[in-house]
Scaffold this motif. Sequence first.
Motif, PDB file in Angstrom:
ATOM      1  N   TYR A 494      -7.558  -7.179 -16.008  1.00  0.00           N
ATOM      2  CA  TYR A 494      -7.998  -6.415 -14.847  1.00  0.00           C
ATOM      3  C   TYR A 494      -9.323  -6.974 -14.321  1.00  0.00           C
ATOM      4  O   TYR A 494     -10.210  -7.325 -15.090  1.00  0.00           O
ATOM      5  CB  TYR A 494      -8.197  -4.941 -15.208  1.00  0.00           C
ATOM      6  N   ILE A 498      -7.939  -4.520 -10.050  1.00  0.00           N
ATOM      7  CA  ILE A 498      -6.680  -5.195  -9.726  1.00  0.00           C
ATOM      8  C   ILE A 498      -6.138  -5.851 -10.986  1.00  0.00           C
ATOM      9  O   ILE A 498      -6.876  -6.543 -11.707  1.00  0.00           O
ATOM     10  CB  ILE A 498      -6.879  -6.267  -8.636  1.00  0.00           C
ATOM     11  N   VAL A 510      -3.580 -10.825  -3.255  1.00  0.00           N
ATOM     12  CA  VAL A 510      -2.900 -10.297  -4.431  1.00  0.00           C
ATOM     13  C   VAL A 510      -1.394 -10.506  -4.304  1.00  0.00           C
ATOM     14  O   VAL A 510      -0.808 -10.286  -3.246  1.00  0.00           O
ATOM     15  CB  VAL A 510      -3.227  -8.794  -4.597  1.00  0.00           C
ATOM     16  N   GLU A 514       2.480  -7.313  -8.362  1.00  0.00           N
ATOM     17  CA  GLU A 514       1.940  -5.982  -8.673  1.00  0.00           C
ATOM     18  C   GLU A 514       3.030  -4.916  -8.635  1.00  0.00           C
ATOM     19  O   GLU A 514       3.006  -3.958  -9.416  1.00  0.00           O
ATOM     20  CB  GLU A 514       0.824  -5.611  -7.690  1.00  0.00           C
ATOM     21  N   GLN A 518       4.028  -2.501 -11.785  1.00  0.00           N
ATOM     22  CA  GLN A 518       4.133  -1.048 -11.697  1.00  0.00           C
ATOM     23  C   GLN A 518       5.464  -0.576 -12.293  1.00  0.00           C
ATOM     24  O   GLN A 518       5.513   0.389 -13.060  1.00  0.00           O
ATOM     25  CB  GLN A 518       4.027  -0.615 -10.234  1.00  0.00           C
ATOM     26  N   SER A 530      -4.107  -1.579  -7.232  1.00  0.00           N
ATOM     27  CA  SER A 530      -3.349  -2.824  -7.335  1.00  0.00           C
ATOM     28  C   SER A 530      -2.170  -2.849  -6.376  1.00  0.00           C
ATOM     29  O   SER A 530      -1.962  -3.824  -5.647  1.00  0.00           O
ATOM     30  CB  SER A 530      -2.841  -3.020  -8.773  1.00  0.00           C
ATOM     31  N   ILE A 531      -1.369  -1.781  -6.365  1.00  0.00           N
ATOM     32  CA  ILE A 531      -0.168  -1.828  -5.530  1.00  0.00           C
ATOM     33  C   ILE A 531      -0.510  -1.613  -4.057  1.00  0.00           C
ATOM     34  O   ILE A 531       0.182  -2.135  -3.177  1.00  0.00           O
ATOM     35  CB  ILE A 531       0.914  -0.840  -6.010  1.00  0.00           C
ATOM     36  N   ALA A 534      -1.554  -4.969  -2.915  1.00  0.00           N
ATOM     37  CA  ALA A 534      -0.372  -5.827  -2.800  1.00  0.00           C
ATOM     38  C   ALA A 534       0.403  -5.515  -1.528  1.00  0.00           C
ATOM     39  O   ALA A 534       0.900  -6.421  -0.857  1.00  0.00           O
ATOM     40  CB  ALA A 534       0.520  -5.655  -4.025  1.00  0.00           C
TER      41      ALA A 534
END
Length: 707
Positions: A494, A498, A510, A514, A518, A530-531, A534
């Motif tokens: 991480y 992220i 990114v 991701e 998930q 993160s998502i 993305a």
Amino acid sequence: MNKVRYHIPEKIYFPFVLGNGTDSVMVDYSGSMHCDSGHLHIEQHEGAICCWEKTTHRTRARFMVPLVQFPYRIATFDGELYEVGNFNQIFDPYTATLITEIETTIIRMQIKTFLTDEGLYVERYKILWLDGKRKPVIIFISRKPRYTLCNLVIKFPDTYKIIFSKFKEDFIEGEYSFDEVKGKICMAVKAPGKKKRVEVFSDEGHIKIEGLEKNDFIERYISVKDNTETEEYERICRENIDKALSKNFEEIYKKHSNNWIRFHSQIKVKLPDREIEDIYRKSLYLIRASQHPNGFITEGLSSEFKGGGYMCQWDMLFACRALITSNQRECALKLLDFYHYSANYARIYASQLGRSGVYFPWMTNYKGESLYFENAKELRNIEKFNNGCIAMQLFDVYRFWGDKESLKKNLPLIKEIVDFLIEEMVIEKEGALIIKPNEGADENIDRINDTAHLLTLIEALKGYIEGCKVLNIELNENYVRILENLKKGLRRNYKDGILLQYEGDMLRPVSSAEFTFQIFSLPEGITIKSIKKALKDNQSEWGLTNSGTYRNLIWPWTENRAAIAFSIVDPNITYQRIKHVINFTSKHGIFPEKIRPDGYWILFGYLTAHSSFIYAVNSLLVSDNGKRLFIGVGFPEEWKNIAFENIYTTSGYGVSFSLKNGRIKKLVIENCREDEREITIYLLNKHFGKEHIIFTQRLKPGKNKIF
């Protein structure tokens, strides 16, 4: 978030592939494997060959072989040939039947086409209109596959041979062979009261039907069998045709369609958006049509798609989740049986590396043989997170359904996978356990502490540990220690909230990986940051792509992965991605793998896109994050009438729900655990007024009627 505006291209036509897991038959707009006008140009589709192939022919040295082609010709009494001028074609997934209406200058016909589980291919022609003065005839052909006037060459094995020798009034027999394969071909035509003429050449056979009249029905039955299926291939091939000729069409069709209706009846999904529902059902069809009797699921039903007849087991996580969330128990358990069936190869590959347990190779054929190597030492450093994905699938039948009997069967194999991965992939670094450097099977250089390996091994370990507790099996506490230290290793990946693809990853923007991370981590998931990053970084001209190494106008399965990923974060985005991605299917509702920057659609029938689409739609209907259960939270306000039954979630909740005229009529939640559990339920959203409820519910084991 600002709404992104995309250019939506016109849907393009691509032939439909009928399958039963062993046989693969590509049919074009003629309702058959071409209406062959002989002297006119027949365009091919991305190099695809409309012919009969078998998934059992795939080896390291050989892709699926174009075995034999069965076109037809339309001619006048004097021999002038005509090609199709107009057509209309639909595929009914509930009966697995292709229905085509075609018109040439001299005749109009409706053709019903289907392929049975037993390997009987059927075409039924109904004459809707004809030009009586020119006396149309139909010529049914069985031949070695070929292109007509194209600058393309079909690559047959050097030893390939085909010959037609036996025939009678309505029946032609032939044989084919190459390498170790020996097969038989039978074609028969049923046309009561019509004049028939049979001609047989060395590599081609014709059955000509004359005296056609309006409302006539003509049936063609074909069987192709070889020794990769059964040593009794000759007898079974002939019996398929004899039985077909002894029965009437309706009897054959009823048996075929009832098999598929039973399959679809395992899950009820009625959506206001008929296009989404249609693609959902066609996606279910494609998974089952791709499943061999031993449970193997091919990702390519045609040699045009990466050679066909192969399985990549990490992609199978999406197929398995599609089947499990859709209550398709028979198909899901058959898939898991294949891992047990092919485990002997996996044990050999592990021993070749000097490891215990099992090592399932990246890509296999229907036997479980590697398509990359003969000895695992040849590619010692290749990535292996597909093994963690198999362990996840083996545990999923308990996670989603609470199936303890299957867990009892699968847990020893999960342990073998975990033991191999720990020995082969895990090293210690600075007080944590990480993944040693390894090279991607398809797309990346050596990576240290690869996140896909970490997440799938963590989930495999969690499944093994929980499985031991559920089954009261003594657990070696070393597995718990390893799990906790792998979690420490994951934290190294991480940076600024992220989750990177590997330790030290400097890739920006990114990656769409991701969304996969998930999915690997459900129900808890990875960081929301993160998502969301993305989603922002992977926008392309037509939709979501991969911002890093794989840039295209759109990757449909990336759209579907994003939809799944957001189902426990923002279900509105789940709906938006599903609604968007259906624009990028063929006229039959079939996804390509991708669309290139030049607008070229690549590899139709991409099973991972269809599997992830089912999983995405089910996630829109119901999903959970372990603490909260989301039911219809992402529905658009215009969805006033909807019903579904037996949709299952990661934490073991099965939900049945119906909404009529915007009012809840039914909500039943199955708790798939032996203990009473409490869950907070988020039901619908503010667009549904008083029907939108957030409440906490205690659920007893089994089905709980809420409304």
